[in-house]
Design an enzyme around this catalytic site. Structure first.
Site, PDB file in Angstrom:
ATOM      1  N   ASP A 118       0.816  -1.221   0.000  1.00 14.41           N
ATOM      2  CA  ASP A 118       0.000   0.000   0.000  1.00 14.41           C
ATOM      3  C   ASP A 118       0.846   1.266   0.000  1.00 14.41           C
ATOM      4  O   ASP A 118       2.067   1.217   0.169  1.00 14.41           O
ATOM      5  CB  ASP A 118      -0.963  -0.009   1.203  1.00 14.41           C
ATOM      6  N   GLU A 143      -9.654  -1.834   5.041  1.00 14.94           N
ATOM      7  CA  GLU A 143     -10.288  -1.488   6.303  1.00 14.94           C
ATOM      8  C   GLU A 143     -11.562  -2.315   6.488  1.00 14.94           C
ATOM      9  O   GLU A 143     -12.140  -2.806   5.502  1.00 14.94           O
ATOM     10  CB  GLU A 143     -10.650   0.000   6.295  1.00 14.94           C
TER      11      GLU A 143
END
Ligand code: PGA
Length: 244
Positions: A67, A143
Site C-alpha cells: 500500500d 479497512e
C-alpha cells in the site's frame, strides 16, 4: 493457519526474518509481498544483518508492497516507498527496478491499480506475502467494511487507522485520509502468507483473525481460508487466543 508463538518483539522479528530468509535462499528469484508499519522494522533489520553477514542475496528478488498513502510522493518521509528504501532496500543488494510500491501520485488511479494487480500476476504472484495487522483487523489498508474488495483500489482510511498512524506525523491533520492498497484477492493469491503481530493493542484483532467469523468487518479473518498462512505473534498479541 498456523500460529507460531514468539516471546517478544525481537523474537517475533527473528522468527519472521528466518522464514523470509528461507524463502529467498530456496528461491533466489522469488517474489516477496512486503509490508510497512512499526511491526516489520525489526524483521527488516534482521534481513539486513543476514545480508551483511553474507547469508542472503537479494539480487534477483522482486518485491511488491501492499500500500501507499494517496497524495504522498515517494520521497516524502512518511511515504511507504521512503520507508522501504530506508528500512530495507538501501541496505541490501536488491535492484530498485525490481521493487514496486503503489504510486501515491497516480493520476488515473483505477487504471494504475489494475496495472499493479496485472504486474503482480505477471510476476507469478507473491511467493511470500508479509503482513502486519491493524488494531481494527485491517491488512494492507483493507479497512473493515461490508465486503471483501478483490483488487488494488483506493480506500478511505478509518478514524481508528488515522489515529493509530498519527504518531508518525507532526499532527493528525497531516495524516492522509486515503490510501491505495492491494485488495484481498491480490493478497490471497500469494502462495504463502506470513502475518506478524506484537503488543496487546493487537490482541483482539489477532484473536478475531485466527478464531473469529470470516467477515469483512475483520478483513484479516479471510486468512483462515488461505492454504499456507503462518502467524508469528508475541505473547501480548496472543493473549486472547487459546493457549494451544
Ligand atoms: P503497525 O501497523 O505495524 O504500525 O502496527 C500494522 C498495520 O496497520 O498493518
Amino acid at each position: 493457519m498456523r500460529i507460531v508463538r514468539a516471546k517478544n518483539y525481537d523474537d517475533m522479528s527473528r522468527k519472521a526474518a528466518n522464514i523470509i530468509a528461507a524463502q529467498v535462499t530456496l528461491k533466489p528469484d522469488c517474489v516477496l509481498g512486503l509490508a510497512t508499519g512499526s511491526t516489520p522494522i525489526g524483521t527488516y533489520k534482521n534481513l539486513v544483518a543476514a545480508y551483511e553477514a553474507g547469508d542472503l542475496d537479494f539480487s534477483q528478488v522482486k518485491t511488491y508492497n501492499l500500500d501507499e498513502y494517496r497524495g504522498l510522493p515517494g520521497d516524502h518521509d512518511q511515504s511507504y516507498r521512503y520507508f522501504m528504501n530506508v528500512n530495507l532496500f538501501d541496505h541490501v543488494n536488491i535492484d530498485k527496478a525490481n521493487t514496486h510500491v503503489p504510486d501515491g501520485l497516480m493520476e488515473d488511479y483505477e487504471a494504475a491499480c489494475a496495472a499493479y494487480d496485472a504486474a503482480v500476476a505477471a510476476a507469478g504472484h507473491q511467493d511470500l506475502q508479509l503482513l502486519g495487522i491493524g488494531n481494527n483487523g485491517h491488512i494492507g489498508f483493507n479497512e473493515p467494511c461490508d465486503s471483501f474488495i478483490k483488487g488494488t483500489h483506493c480506500v478511505d482510511l478509518t478514524e481508528s487507522t488515522i489515529q493509530a498512524n498519527s504518531r508518525l506525523f507532526d499532527s493528525i491533520d497531516d495524516v492522509p485520509r486515503q490510501a491505495y492498497t492491494m485488495g484481498i484477492g491480490t493478497i490471497m493469491a500469494a502462495k504463502s502468507v506470513l502475518v506478524i503481530a506484537n503488543g496487546d493493542a493487537k490482541a483482539q484483532a489477532v484473536h478475531d483473525m485466527c478464531f473469529g467469523p470470516i467477515v469483512p468487518s475483520c478483513p484479516a479473518s479471510i486468512l483462515q481460508l488461505h492454504p499456507n498462512c503462518v502467524v508469528v505473534a508475541d505473547e501480548a498479541a496472543l493473549a486472547l487466543c487459546p493457549a494451544e
